[in-house]
Design a protein around this motif. Sequence first.
Motif, PDB file in Angstrom:
ATOM      1  N   ASP A  61     -10.886   6.488   1.365  1.00 53.19           N
ATOM      2  CA  ASP A  61     -11.875   7.449   0.552  1.00 53.19           C
ATOM      3  C   ASP A  61     -13.163   7.333   1.107  1.00 53.19           C
ATOM      4  N   VAL A  62     -13.705   6.032   1.188  1.00 53.11           N
ATOM      5  CA  VAL A  62     -15.076   6.022   1.838  1.00 53.11           C
ATOM      6  C   VAL A  62     -15.252   6.608   3.233  1.00 53.11           C
ATOM      7  N   ALA A  63     -13.969   6.427   3.753  1.00 51.30           N
ATOM      8  CA  ALA A  63     -14.104   7.083   5.399  1.00 51.30           C
ATOM      9  C   ALA A  63     -14.017   8.614   5.161  1.00 51.30           C
ATOM     10  N   ASP A  64     -13.292   9.118   4.349  1.00 52.83           N
ATOM     11  CA  ASP A  64     -13.617  10.453   4.243  1.00 52.83           C
ATOM     12  C   ASP A  64     -14.740  10.955   3.662  1.00 52.83           C
ATOM     13  N   HIS A  65     -15.516  10.395   2.896  1.00 56.12           N
ATOM     14  CA  HIS A  65     -16.886  10.591   2.251  1.00 56.12           C
ATOM     15  C   HIS A  65     -17.752  10.746   3.307  1.00 56.12           C
ATOM     16  N   ILE A  66     -17.972   9.585   4.271  1.00 54.38           N
ATOM     17  CA  ILE A  66     -18.759   9.600   5.409  1.00 54.38           C
ATOM     18  C   ILE A  66     -18.293  10.523   6.678  1.00 54.38           C
ATOM     19  N   LYS A  67     -17.139  11.320   6.368  1.00 56.54           N
ATOM     20  CA  LYS A  67     -16.683  11.989   7.528  1.00 56.54           C
ATOM     21  C   LYS A  67     -16.279  11.583   8.817  1.00 56.54           C
ATOM     22  N   ILE A  68     -15.190  10.494   8.788  1.00 53.58           N
ATOM     23  CA  ILE A  68     -14.705   9.786   9.812  1.00 53.58           C
ATOM     24  C   ILE A  68     -13.773  10.958  10.487  1.00 53.58           C
ATOM     25  N   ASP A  69     -13.822  11.218  11.834  1.00 57.25           N
ATOM     26  CA  ASP A  69     -12.989  11.918  12.613  1.00 57.25           C
ATOM     27  C   ASP A  69     -11.573  11.274  12.640  1.00 57.25           C
ATOM     28  N   TRP A  70     -10.641  11.882  11.854  1.00 57.58           N
ATOM     29  CA  TRP A  70      -9.418  11.235  11.580  1.00 57.58           C
ATOM     30  C   TRP A  70      -8.619  11.490  12.733  1.00 57.58           C
ATOM     31  N   THR A  71      -8.763  12.412  13.443  1.00 57.60           N
ATOM     32  CA  THR A  71      -8.056  12.854  14.788  1.00 57.60           C
ATOM     33  C   THR A  71      -8.238  11.649  15.861  1.00 57.60           C
ATOM     34  N   SER A  72      -9.191  11.205  15.916  1.00 59.97           N
ATOM     35  CA  SER A  72      -9.704  10.224  17.033  1.00 59.97           C
ATOM     36  C   SER A  72      -9.138   8.906  16.330  1.00 59.97           C
ATOM     37  N   THR A  73      -9.007   8.796  14.875  1.00 62.39           N
ATOM     38  CA  THR A  73      -8.692   7.359  14.289  1.00 62.39           C
ATOM     39  C   THR A  73      -7.343   7.245  14.436  1.00 62.39           C
ATOM     40  N   LEU A  74      -6.605   8.258  14.220  1.00 58.40           N
ATOM     41  CA  LEU A  74      -5.164   8.172  14.149  1.00 58.40           C
ATOM     42  C   LEU A  74      -4.616   8.061  15.689  1.00 58.40           C
ATOM     43  N   ASN A  75      -5.079   8.619  16.339  1.00 57.77           N
ATOM     44  CA  ASN A  75      -4.527   8.638  17.817  1.00 57.77           C
ATOM     45  C   ASN A  75      -2.805   8.698  18.012  1.00 57.77           C
ATOM     46  N   ASP A  76      -2.464   9.865  17.421  1.00 62.27           N
ATOM     47  CA  ASP A  76      -1.062  10.166  17.290  1.00 62.27           C
ATOM     48  C   ASP A  76      -0.215   9.366  16.266  1.00 62.27           C
ATOM     49  N   ARG A  77      -0.975   8.632  15.613  1.00 56.82           N
ATOM     50  CA  ARG A  77      -0.221   8.036  14.496  1.00 56.82           C
ATOM     51  C   ARG A  77      -0.443   8.627  13.223  1.00 56.82           C
ATOM     52  N   ARG A  78       0.444   8.060  12.218  1.00 59.66           N
ATOM     53  CA  ARG A  78       0.305   8.525  10.973  1.00 59.66           C
ATOM     54  C   ARG A  78      -0.446   7.610  10.074  1.00 59.66           C
ATOM     55  N   TRP A  79      -1.161   7.953   9.097  1.00 64.91           N
ATOM     56  CA  TRP A  79      -2.010   7.338   8.208  1.00 64.91           C
ATOM     57  C   TRP A  79      -1.333   6.056   7.808  1.00 64.91           C
ATOM     58  N   ARG A  80      -0.151   6.093   7.323  1.00 64.68           N
ATOM     59  CA  ARG A  80       0.636   4.943   6.875  1.00 64.68           C
ATOM     60  C   ARG A  80       0.551   3.675   8.210  1.00 64.68           C
ATOM     61  N   ASP A  81       0.732   4.008   9.278  1.00 62.37           N
ATOM     62  CA  ASP A  81       0.727   3.220  10.548  1.00 62.37           C
ATOM     63  C   ASP A  81      -0.575   2.522  10.642  1.00 62.37           C
ATOM     64  N   LEU A  82      -1.570   2.947  10.188  1.00 61.40           N
ATOM     65  CA  LEU A  82      -2.826   2.311  10.289  1.00 61.40           C
ATOM     66  C   LEU A  82      -2.987   0.980   9.646  1.00 61.40           C
ATOM     67  N   GLU A  83      -3.887  -0.145  10.032  1.00 64.74           N
ATOM     68  CA  GLU A  83      -3.778  -1.282   9.301  1.00 64.74           C
ATOM     69  C   GLU A  83      -5.154  -1.123   8.619  1.00 64.74           C
ATOM     70  N   THR A  84      -5.389  -1.654   7.258  1.00 71.74           N
ATOM     71  CA  THR A  84      -6.693  -1.390   6.517  1.00 71.74           C
ATOM     72  C   THR A  84      -7.809  -1.672   7.223  1.00 71.74           C
ATOM     73  N   GLN A  85      -7.844  -3.067   8.156  1.00 76.43           N
ATOM     74  CA  GLN A  85      -9.248  -3.309   8.902  1.00 76.43           C
ATOM     75  C   GLN A  85      -9.136  -2.243  10.124  1.00 76.43           C
ATOM     76  N   GLU A  86      -8.378  -1.687  10.573  1.00 73.43           N
ATOM     77  CA  GLU A  86      -8.863  -0.652  11.513  1.00 73.43           C
ATOM     78  C   GLU A  86      -9.826   0.381  10.881  1.00 73.43           C
ATOM     79  N   ILE A  87      -9.299   0.784   9.547  1.00 71.26           N
ATOM     80  CA  ILE A  87      -9.905   1.836   8.819  1.00 71.26           C
ATOM     81  C   ILE A  87     -11.430   1.258   8.649  1.00 71.26           C
ATOM     82  N   GLU A  88     -11.553   0.090   8.066  1.00 67.22           N
ATOM     83  CA  GLU A  88     -12.806  -0.692   7.665  1.00 67.22           C
ATOM     84  C   GLU A  88     -13.750  -0.484   8.826  1.00 67.22           C
ATOM     85  N   ALA A  89     -13.147  -1.028  10.415  1.00 71.30           N
ATOM     86  CA  ALA A  89     -13.941  -1.176  11.262  1.00 71.30           C
ATOM     87  C   ALA A  89     -14.317   0.355  11.907  1.00 71.30           C
ATOM     88  N   ALA A  90     -13.607   1.238  11.643  1.00 77.34           N
ATOM     89  CA  ALA A  90     -14.247   2.627  11.937  1.00 77.34           C
ATOM     90  C   ALA A  90     -15.276   3.031  11.043  1.00 77.34           C
TER      91      ALA A  90
END
Length: 217
Positions: A61-90
């Motif tokens: 939700d914080v990532a959405d709020h600051i407008k993270i580019d999910w296309t590059s973050t996911l890198n052909d993966r699905r959200w459920r495949d991401l580790e929480t710390q990956e999103i924190e680092a982003a």
Amino acid sequence: MKEFDEIVRSATKEQRENLAKLTESAFGDAPDTLCNHIRCLRAGSIGQLFWNDSWKQVVTDVADHIKIDWTSTLNDRRWRDLETQEIEAAVVTKLFQNMLEQLSPEQRQKLVMEMQRDSDDPRLESLLLGGGVMTVARMSGFGVYLLASTMLGGLTNAMGITLPFAIYMGMSQTIAFILGPVGWAALAGGILFTLNQPNWNRLTLAVVYVWMLRYSA
């Protein structure tokens, strides 16, 4: 909130006190209290009674709020495949890049060069000045830790938060000297400009600090 609960239970008393200070937890720093406070920040005093999402969802939700580019973050993966710390680092990286954009070219160069001296990643300067969010977020853990500690120093300074214990590894004084008061204000403005509600301010500080707790564990 199981993941968040495990992190704060593994943290020291000193670290929990810092987190309580950053998030304005009025009822203390016990793990259960901090968990409930995060729920309150996210859902409100009444909404927290019915809100039971995960820490990963809070970070998202914080990532959405600051407008993270999910296309590059996911890198052909699905959200459920991401580790929480990956999103924190982003989140850390995106916020830091927002701050860099507020600085003059000269201030930006001075800041990055100073950070390079303390970094274990020889690519730090080129990555920060030219890399995308996920490219920077994937550099060494210590490199991202430098981003987080530098940014947290600027934010707490601008928001008038005085932490009872040093967590900035000496970076704050050095960078404050380089940039001066105007530079600190510009750094913080790059984040605060994007955060228009007190709960988002505090949740964002929590995300940054939790990432630091993971690295220092």
